[in-house]
Design a protein around this motif. Structure first.
Motif, PDB file in Angstrom:
ATOM      1  N   LEU A  83      41.961  50.118  36.779  1.00  0.00           N
ATOM      2  CA  LEU A  83      42.926  50.507  37.764  1.00  0.00           C
ATOM      3  C   LEU A  83      42.896  51.904  38.667  1.00  0.00           C
ATOM      4  CD1 LEU A  83      45.435  49.040  39.121  1.00  0.00           C
ATOM      5  CD2 LEU A  83      46.891  50.303  37.297  1.00  0.00           C
ATOM      6  N   ASP A  84      42.962  51.865  39.604  1.00  0.00           N
ATOM      7  CA  ASP A  84      43.054  53.435  40.575  1.00  0.00           C
ATOM      8  C   ASP A  84      44.123  53.321  41.223  1.00  0.00           C
ATOM      9  OD1 ASP A  84      40.239  54.533  39.714  1.00  0.00           O
ATOM     10  OD2 ASP A  84      39.520  52.752  40.543  1.00  0.00           O
ATOM     11  N   ILE A  85      45.014  54.028  41.214  1.00  0.00           N
ATOM     12  CA  ILE A  85      46.405  54.456  41.815  1.00  0.00           C
ATOM     13  C   ILE A  85      46.182  55.596  42.706  1.00  0.00           C
ATOM     14  CG2 ILE A  85      48.810  54.947  41.813  1.00  0.00           C
ATOM     15  CD1 ILE A  85      48.945  53.036  39.143  1.00  0.00           C
ATOM     16  N   VAL A 123      43.490  40.074  38.130  1.00  0.00           N
ATOM     17  CA  VAL A 123      42.850  39.051  38.680  1.00  0.00           C
ATOM     18  C   VAL A 123      42.407  39.006  40.289  1.00  0.00           C
ATOM     19  CG1 VAL A 123      43.676  37.241  37.171  1.00  0.00           C
ATOM     20  CG2 VAL A 123      44.823  37.688  39.388  1.00  0.00           C
ATOM     21  N   GLU A 124      43.255  39.989  40.887  1.00  0.00           N
ATOM     22  CA  GLU A 124      43.002  40.507  42.383  1.00  0.00           C
ATOM     23  C   GLU A 124      43.594  41.739  42.700  1.00  0.00           C
ATOM     24  OE1 GLU A 124      42.513  38.248  46.624  1.00  0.00           O
ATOM     25  OE2 GLU A 124      43.429  37.290  44.937  1.00  0.00           O
ATOM     26  N   CYS A 164      37.145  35.864  40.041  1.00  0.00           N
ATOM     27  CA  CYS A 164      36.876  34.375  39.825  1.00  0.00           C
ATOM     28  C   CYS A 164      35.672  33.928  40.088  1.00  0.00           C
ATOM     29  CB  CYS A 164      37.944  34.003  41.090  1.00  0.00           C
ATOM     30  SG  CYS A 164      37.840  32.127  41.342  1.00  0.00           S
ATOM     31  N   HIS A 165      35.028  33.215  39.470  1.00  0.00           N
ATOM     32  CA  HIS A 165      33.700  32.597  39.613  1.00  0.00           C
ATOM     33  C   HIS A 165      33.504  32.008  40.868  1.00  0.00           C
ATOM     34  CE1 HIS A 165      32.651  33.815  35.565  1.00  0.00           C
ATOM     35  NE2 HIS A 165      33.731  33.009  35.070  1.00  0.00           N
ATOM     36  N   ARG A 166      34.296  31.307  41.421  1.00  0.00           N
ATOM     37  CA  ARG A 166      34.416  30.279  42.635  1.00  0.00           C
ATOM     38  C   ARG A 166      34.906  30.768  43.855  1.00  0.00           C
ATOM     39  NH1 ARG A 166      35.774  24.209  41.857  1.00  0.00           N
ATOM     40  NH2 ARG A 166      34.224  24.154  43.070  1.00  0.00           N
ATOM     41  N   PRO A 187      35.385  35.900  33.984  1.00  0.00           N
ATOM     42  CA  PRO A 187      35.163  36.434  35.196  1.00  0.00           C
ATOM     43  C   PRO A 187      35.632  38.008  35.276  1.00  0.00           C
ATOM     44  CG  PRO A 187      36.747  35.195  35.651  1.00  0.00           C
ATOM     45  CD  PRO A 187      36.605  35.101  34.363  1.00  0.00           C
ATOM     46  N   THR A 188      34.826  38.774  35.766  1.00  0.00           N
ATOM     47  CA  THR A 188      35.228  40.316  35.969  1.00  0.00           C
ATOM     48  C   THR A 188      35.315  40.608  37.508  1.00  0.00           C
ATOM     49  OG1 THR A 188      32.977  40.989  36.219  1.00  0.00           O
ATOM     50  CG2 THR A 188      33.836  41.107  34.019  1.00  0.00           C
ATOM     51  N   LEU A 189      36.299  41.674  37.664  1.00  0.00           N
ATOM     52  CA  LEU A 189      36.556  42.068  39.243  1.00  0.00           C
ATOM     53  C   LEU A 189      35.098  42.352  40.088  1.00  0.00           C
ATOM     54  CD1 LEU A 189      39.772  44.293  38.791  1.00  0.00           C
ATOM     55  CD2 LEU A 189      39.618  42.111  39.833  1.00  0.00           C
ATOM     56  N   GLU A 190      35.035  41.624  41.182  1.00  0.00           N
ATOM     57  CA  GLU A 190      33.919  41.964  42.080  1.00  0.00           C
ATOM     58  C   GLU A 190      34.218  42.184  43.286  1.00  0.00           C
ATOM     59  OE1 GLU A 190      31.513  38.366  43.157  1.00  0.00           O
ATOM     60  OE2 GLU A 190      32.061  37.632  41.054  1.00  0.00           O
ATOM     61  N   ASN A 191      33.451  42.838  44.066  1.00  0.00           N
ATOM     62  CA  ASN A 191      33.756  43.130  45.362  1.00  0.00           C
ATOM     63  C   ASN A 191      34.079  41.851  46.406  1.00  0.00           C
ATOM     64  OD1 ASN A 191      34.255  44.475  47.775  1.00  0.00           O
ATOM     65  ND2 ASN A 191      32.233  45.411  47.952  1.00  0.00           N
ATOM     66  N   ALA A 192      35.010  41.813  46.947  1.00  0.00           N
ATOM     67  CA  ALA A 192      35.418  40.819  47.933  1.00  0.00           C
ATOM     68  C   ALA A 192      35.665  41.013  49.472  1.00  0.00           C
ATOM     69  CB  ALA A 192      36.317  39.764  47.462  1.00  0.00           C
TER      70      ALA A 192
END
Length: 334
Positions: free
Chosen positions: A36-38, A239-240, A322-324, A309-314
């Protein structure tokens, strides 16, 4: 709002030993590997169902519960603290800089103390003022910022409404001059008409005093109105995360989509579109393997059950675990 993080965590975990048996200890994973980055000066929202770990995360960042794994750092430009090892004089200083606004304004205030004494208590306990005159001056200044007048300071909490009591709680949290405030469901116990007044007050205080808020809530409409950035928690994991507008307009995670679809709409054509999630959130003491959400996800495949799953850039400042998510995004109608 600065892009410099006030609070940074990497793999932050909080676990509680709740006993055991001949087979070993039972550990309740309330917060599990949270990154987390606040940003400094932000109004950062944390959302999720009851039992998702929101409150425990907030209390861990206040050093109110022990951090059992990972890293957590506070840096306001004046001081920098490692929250995992903080104690002694540094912890005492951190208490001035990080405060909590409680959910229930009726239970949070002592019925035996006047409003003046309630607000002044942190100053006296922390030794932040040198005498009664200086204490009273500080109390009056903060009371005015929280829309309380001098007459209110002589009364006891039972004489006030829920909204007024919450303003007293806010004044008590602010009186030590904190940089970071965790607001834990701080308007959930109030009438809707009063909620807006308290939320607007928090936004004014953020702007005037440069405070960074971590706003914990299950009310997504309140989060949409108030927060700059939103992080969604499920079973102790993020998760997001995304800027508020981006995540409300285009949620990527199936859990986030289900949460946001339940927001009531005034448009009769949009009613009844909530996505129903089957089952309850699993027990933190017996978490599923792979993706924590796979037991309730309508899009689950075998890979989800096996690999977490790990957090990835969306997208710009948008992250999803999320894998999908790419596959589901491509399948959405244009």
């Amino acid at each position: 709002m600065s892009e410099t993080p006030l609070i940074t965590t990497r793999g932050l975990s909080v676990g509680f030993n709740i006993g055991g048996s001949i087979f070993g200890k039972r550990i309740l994973k309330a917060v599990d590997k949270v990154n987390l980055d606040i940003p400094l000066g932000s109004f950062y929202g944390i959302v999720g169902e009851s039992g998702s770990g929101k409150t425990t995360l907030g209390r861990a960042l206040l050093k109110a519960v022990p951090i059992t794994g990972g890293e957590a750092r506070y840096d306001d430009g004046e001081v920098s603290y490692d929250l995992t090892t903080l104690d002694g004089s540094e912890l005492k200083d951190y208490r001035k800089r990080a405060q909590l606004i409680f959910q229930d304004p009726y239970a949070a205030l002592s019925p035996r103390m006047t409003v003046r004494d309630i607000i002044a208590e942190p100053l006296e306990v922390m030794g932040l003022t040198k005498g009664r005159e200086e204490t009273d001056k500080r109390v009056r200044e903060i009371a005015a910022k929280c829309r309380l007048n001098l007459e209110h300071l002589r009364r006891f909490p039972h004489a006030f409404s829920g909204g007024q009591r919450q303003r007293i709680s806010i004044a008590r949290a602010l009186v030590s001059g904190p940089k970071f405030i965790v607001a834990d469901e701080s308007v959930a116990a109030l009438d809707v008409s009063i909620q807006a007044d308290v939320l607007n007050l928090l936004k004014e205080l953020q702007s005037d005093l440069g405070i960074t808020f971590m706003f914990i809530s299950h009310d997504l409409s309140v989060v949409a109105h108030t927060c700059d950035h939103v992080a969604v928690m499920y079973l102790g994991r993020l998760v997001e995360t995304a800027p508020t507008r981006a995540i409300f307009e285009a949620p990527r995670h199936p859990y986030t989509k289900a949460l946001f679809s339940a927001i009531p709409s005034l448009d009769p054509d949009e009613r009844g579109g909530a996505q129903k999630l089957e089952g309850e959130i699993p027990s933190p003491t017996n978490q599923p393997s792979g993706c924590k959400f796979h037991t309730r996800c309508p899009h689950v495949v075998d890979h989800c059950r096996k690999v977490e799953p790990t957090l990835e850039n969306a997208g710009s400042e948008h992250e999803v675990a999320c894998h999908r998510w790419k596959e589901l995004l491509a399948a959405m109608p244009a």
